[in-house]
Design a protein around this motif. Structure first.
Motif, PDB file in Angstrom:
ATOM      1  N   ALA A   3       0.775  -1.188  -0.079  1.00 50.61           N
ATOM      2  CA  ALA A   3      -0.001  -0.001   0.066  1.00 50.61           C
ATOM      3  C   ALA A   3       0.816   1.171  -0.033  1.00 50.61           C
ATOM      4  CB  ALA A   3      -0.989   0.146   1.074  1.00 50.61           C
ATOM      5  N   ASP A   4       0.400   2.453  -0.573  1.00 51.43           N
ATOM      6  CA  ASP A   4       1.153   3.449  -0.806  1.00 51.43           C
ATOM      7  C   ASP A   4       0.342   4.620  -0.265  1.00 51.43           C
ATOM      8  OD1 ASP A   4       2.839   5.793  -1.431  1.00 51.43           O
ATOM      9  OD2 ASP A   4       2.259   5.600  -3.722  1.00 51.43           O
ATOM     10  N   PRO A   5       0.453   4.999   1.008  1.00 47.86           N
ATOM     11  CA  PRO A   5      -0.154   6.101   1.482  1.00 47.86           C
ATOM     12  C   PRO A   5      -0.114   7.329   1.044  1.00 47.86           C
ATOM     13  CG  PRO A   5       1.764   5.605   3.052  1.00 47.86           C
ATOM     14  CD  PRO A   5       1.725   4.586   1.810  1.00 47.86           C
ATOM     15  N   MET A   6       0.960   7.721   0.231  1.00 51.65           N
ATOM     16  CA  MET A   6       1.148   8.868  -0.802  1.00 51.65           C
ATOM     17  C   MET A   6       0.147   8.668  -2.052  1.00 51.65           C
ATOM     18  SD  MET A   6       2.857  10.658   1.613  1.00 51.65           S
ATOM     19  CE  MET A   6       3.142  11.914   0.403  1.00 51.65           C
ATOM     20  N   GLU A   7      -0.316   7.624  -2.018  1.00 49.84           N
ATOM     21  CA  GLU A   7      -1.219   7.502  -3.349  1.00 49.84           C
ATOM     22  C   GLU A   7      -0.702   7.640  -4.796  1.00 49.84           C
ATOM     23  OE1 GLU A   7      -5.358   8.825  -2.863  1.00 49.84           O
ATOM     24  OE2 GLU A   7      -4.682   8.994  -0.812  1.00 49.84           O
ATOM     25  N   GLN A   8       0.845   7.478  -4.800  1.00 47.01           N
ATOM     26  CA  GLN A   8       1.663   7.852  -5.988  1.00 47.01           C
ATOM     27  C   GLN A   8       2.293   6.746  -6.446  1.00 47.01           C
ATOM     28  OE1 GLN A   8       3.175  11.532  -6.293  1.00 47.01           O
ATOM     29  NE2 GLN A   8       1.217  12.432  -5.317  1.00 47.01           N
ATOM     30  N   SER A   9       1.971   5.312  -5.920  1.00 51.87           N
ATOM     31  CA  SER A   9       2.370   4.023  -6.593  1.00 51.87           C
ATOM     32  C   SER A   9       2.489   4.014  -8.118  1.00 51.87           C
ATOM     33  CB  SER A   9       2.036   2.956  -5.758  1.00 51.87           C
ATOM     34  OG  SER A   9       2.623   1.886  -6.341  1.00 51.87           O
ATOM     35  N   ARG A  10       3.405   3.479  -8.634  1.00 55.28           N
ATOM     36  CA  ARG A  10       3.375   3.292 -10.068  1.00 55.28           C
ATOM     37  C   ARG A  10       2.350   2.056 -10.447  1.00 55.28           C
ATOM     38  NH1 ARG A  10       9.398   1.381 -12.365  1.00 55.28           N
ATOM     39  NH2 ARG A  10       8.023  -0.488 -11.591  1.00 55.28           N
ATOM     40  N   PHE A  11       2.172   1.208  -9.490  1.00 54.97           N
ATOM     41  CA  PHE A  11       1.041   0.232  -9.632  1.00 54.97           C
ATOM     42  C   PHE A  11      -0.240   0.505  -9.049  1.00 54.97           C
ATOM     43  CE2 PHE A  11       5.393  -1.379  -8.661  1.00 54.97           C
ATOM     44  CZ  PHE A  11       5.692  -1.924 -10.115  1.00 54.97           C
ATOM     45  N   LEU A  12      -1.417   0.202  -9.590  1.00 58.49           N
ATOM     46  CA  LEU A  12      -2.490   0.671  -9.397  1.00 58.49           C
ATOM     47  C   LEU A  12      -3.185   0.215  -7.983  1.00 58.49           C
ATOM     48  CD1 LEU A  12      -5.217   1.970 -10.240  1.00 58.49           C
ATOM     49  CD2 LEU A  12      -5.916  -0.300 -11.559  1.00 58.49           C
ATOM     50  N   PHE A  13      -2.739  -1.185  -7.835  1.00 55.11           N
ATOM     51  CA  PHE A  13      -3.151  -1.810  -6.368  1.00 55.11           C
ATOM     52  C   PHE A  13      -2.679  -1.373  -5.293  1.00 55.11           C
ATOM     53  CE2 PHE A  13       0.627  -4.128  -4.752  1.00 55.11           C
ATOM     54  CZ  PHE A  13       1.344  -4.161  -5.885  1.00 55.11           C
ATOM     55  N   THR A  20      -7.608   3.689   0.007  1.00 53.37           N
ATOM     56  CA  THR A  20      -8.559   3.015   0.874  1.00 53.37           C
ATOM     57  C   THR A  20      -8.156   3.186   2.380  1.00 53.37           C
ATOM     58  OG1 THR A  20      -8.997   1.444  -0.710  1.00 53.37           O
ATOM     59  CG2 THR A  20      -9.671   0.861   1.391  1.00 53.37           C
ATOM     60  N   GLU A  21      -6.740   2.785   2.668  1.00 56.75           N
ATOM     61  CA  GLU A  21      -6.377   2.932   4.172  1.00 56.75           C
ATOM     62  C   GLU A  21      -6.789   4.754   4.481  1.00 56.75           C
ATOM     63  OE1 GLU A  21      -2.426   1.839   4.536  1.00 56.75           O
ATOM     64  OE2 GLU A  21      -2.888  -0.524   4.061  1.00 56.75           O
ATOM     65  N   ASN A  22      -6.146   5.490   3.799  1.00 61.68           N
ATOM     66  CA  ASN A  22      -6.443   6.975   4.058  1.00 61.68           C
ATOM     67  C   ASN A  22      -7.634   7.311   4.169  1.00 61.68           C
ATOM     68  OD1 ASN A  22      -3.655   7.275   3.755  1.00 61.68           O
ATOM     69  ND2 ASN A  22      -3.473   8.002   1.612  1.00 61.68           N
ATOM     70  N   ASP A  23      -8.668   6.898   3.430  1.00 62.36           N
ATOM     71  CA  ASP A  23     -10.090   7.198   3.412  1.00 62.36           C
ATOM     72  C   ASP A  23     -10.666   6.419   4.957  1.00 62.36           C
ATOM     73  OD1 ASP A  23      -9.984   8.742   1.095  1.00 62.36           O
ATOM     74  OD2 ASP A  23     -10.826   6.992  -0.009  1.00 62.36           O
ATOM     75  N   LEU A  24     -10.240   5.024   5.116  1.00 59.85           N
ATOM     76  CA  LEU A  24     -10.771   4.591   6.346  1.00 59.85           C
ATOM     77  C   LEU A  24     -10.142   5.709   7.570  1.00 59.85           C
ATOM     78  CD1 LEU A  24     -10.152   0.900   5.773  1.00 59.85           C
ATOM     79  CD2 LEU A  24     -12.224   1.951   6.181  1.00 59.85           C
ATOM     80  N   VAL A  25      -9.196   6.034   7.619  1.00 57.27           N
ATOM     81  CA  VAL A  25      -8.600   6.805   8.579  1.00 57.27           C
ATOM     82  C   VAL A  25      -9.531   8.001   8.744  1.00 57.27           C
ATOM     83  CG1 VAL A  25      -6.633   8.171   9.635  1.00 57.27           C
ATOM     84  CG2 VAL A  25      -6.544   5.790   8.889  1.00 57.27           C
ATOM     85  N   LYS A  26      -9.567   8.552   7.792  1.00 56.45           N
ATOM     86  CA  LYS A  26     -10.267  10.103   7.713  1.00 56.45           C
ATOM     87  C   LYS A  26     -11.667  10.056   7.913  1.00 56.45           C
ATOM     88  CE  LYS A  26      -6.939  11.884   4.232  1.00 56.45           C
ATOM     89  NZ  LYS A  26      -6.747  12.335   2.870  1.00 56.45           N
ATOM     90  N   GLU A  27     -12.477   9.101   7.297  1.00 56.03           N
ATOM     91  CA  GLU A  27     -13.910   9.341   7.240  1.00 56.03           C
ATOM     92  C   GLU A  27     -14.780   8.228   7.938  1.00 56.03           C
ATOM     93  OE1 GLU A  27     -15.045   9.057   3.094  1.00 56.03           O
ATOM     94  OE2 GLU A  27     -13.229  10.598   2.457  1.00 56.03           O
ATOM     95  N   SER A  28     -13.959   7.214   8.721  1.00 52.24           N
ATOM     96  CA  SER A  28     -14.658   6.118   9.301  1.00 52.24           C
ATOM     97  C   SER A  28     -15.594   6.655  10.635  1.00 52.24           C
ATOM     98  CB  SER A  28     -13.792   5.113   9.739  1.00 52.24           C
ATOM     99  OG  SER A  28     -12.904   5.637  10.709  1.00 52.24           O
ATOM    100  N   GLY A  29     -14.740   7.572  11.398  1.00 49.59           N
ATOM    101  CA  GLY A  29     -15.358   8.018  12.482  1.00 49.59           C
ATOM    102  C   GLY A  29     -15.077   7.228  13.758  1.00 49.59           C
ATOM    103  N   LEU A  30     -14.439   6.003  13.495  1.00 49.72           N
ATOM    104  CA  LEU A  30     -14.004   5.132  14.448  1.00 49.72           C
ATOM    105  C   LEU A  30     -13.093   5.681  15.119  1.00 49.72           C
ATOM    106  CD1 LEU A  30     -13.661   1.926  12.289  1.00 49.72           C
ATOM    107  CD2 LEU A  30     -15.585   2.411  13.930  1.00 49.72           C
TER     108      LEU A  30
END
Length: 111
Positions: A3-13, A20-30
């Motif tokens: 996983a690339d937390p900067m969302e800049q990896s050459r690889f799509l996955f 996905t990890e960033n969105d979970l942290v920001k938007e989950s409310g957990l």
């Protein structure tokens, strides 16, 4: 793993996993979120209907277990490490494969 937390990896996955990890942290409310990044998982129970490519890769995982053990974890070990985190909490929030293996060994969670 990958996983690339900067969302800049050459690889799509890598970009998708990071987003996905960033969105979970920001938007989950957990209150607490633990990100778990296992690498190669050796399944401890065999299922008869596995696709051919999974059956073909299985011996490779056992080779990696000898050559690069930090990259391999069993399905039982992974589940025990995750359950340990949920029950006991942890000061860290991101767990790579080796971190998960450390939790297993430090807390005597037999693999």
């Amino acid at each position: 793993m990958g996983a690339d937390p900067m969302e800049q990896s050459r690889f799509l996955f890598g970009r998708i996993k990071g987003k996905t990890e960033n969105d979970l942290v920001k938007e989950s409310g957990l209150k607490e979120i633990y990100t778990v990044r296992p690498a190669a998982i050796i399944f401890t129970e065999q299922t008869p209907n596995k696709p051919w490519y999974e059956r073909a890769l299985a011996p490779t995982l056992h080779v990696f277990k000898v050559i690069k053990p930090a990259w391999v974890i069993t399905s039982i070990g992974l589940s025990r490490a995750i359950l340990y985190l949920v029950k006991n909490g942890h000061h860290a929030t991101l767990f790579e494969n080796q971190d998960l293996r450390n939790i297993i060994s430090e807390n005597h969670l037999l693999e």
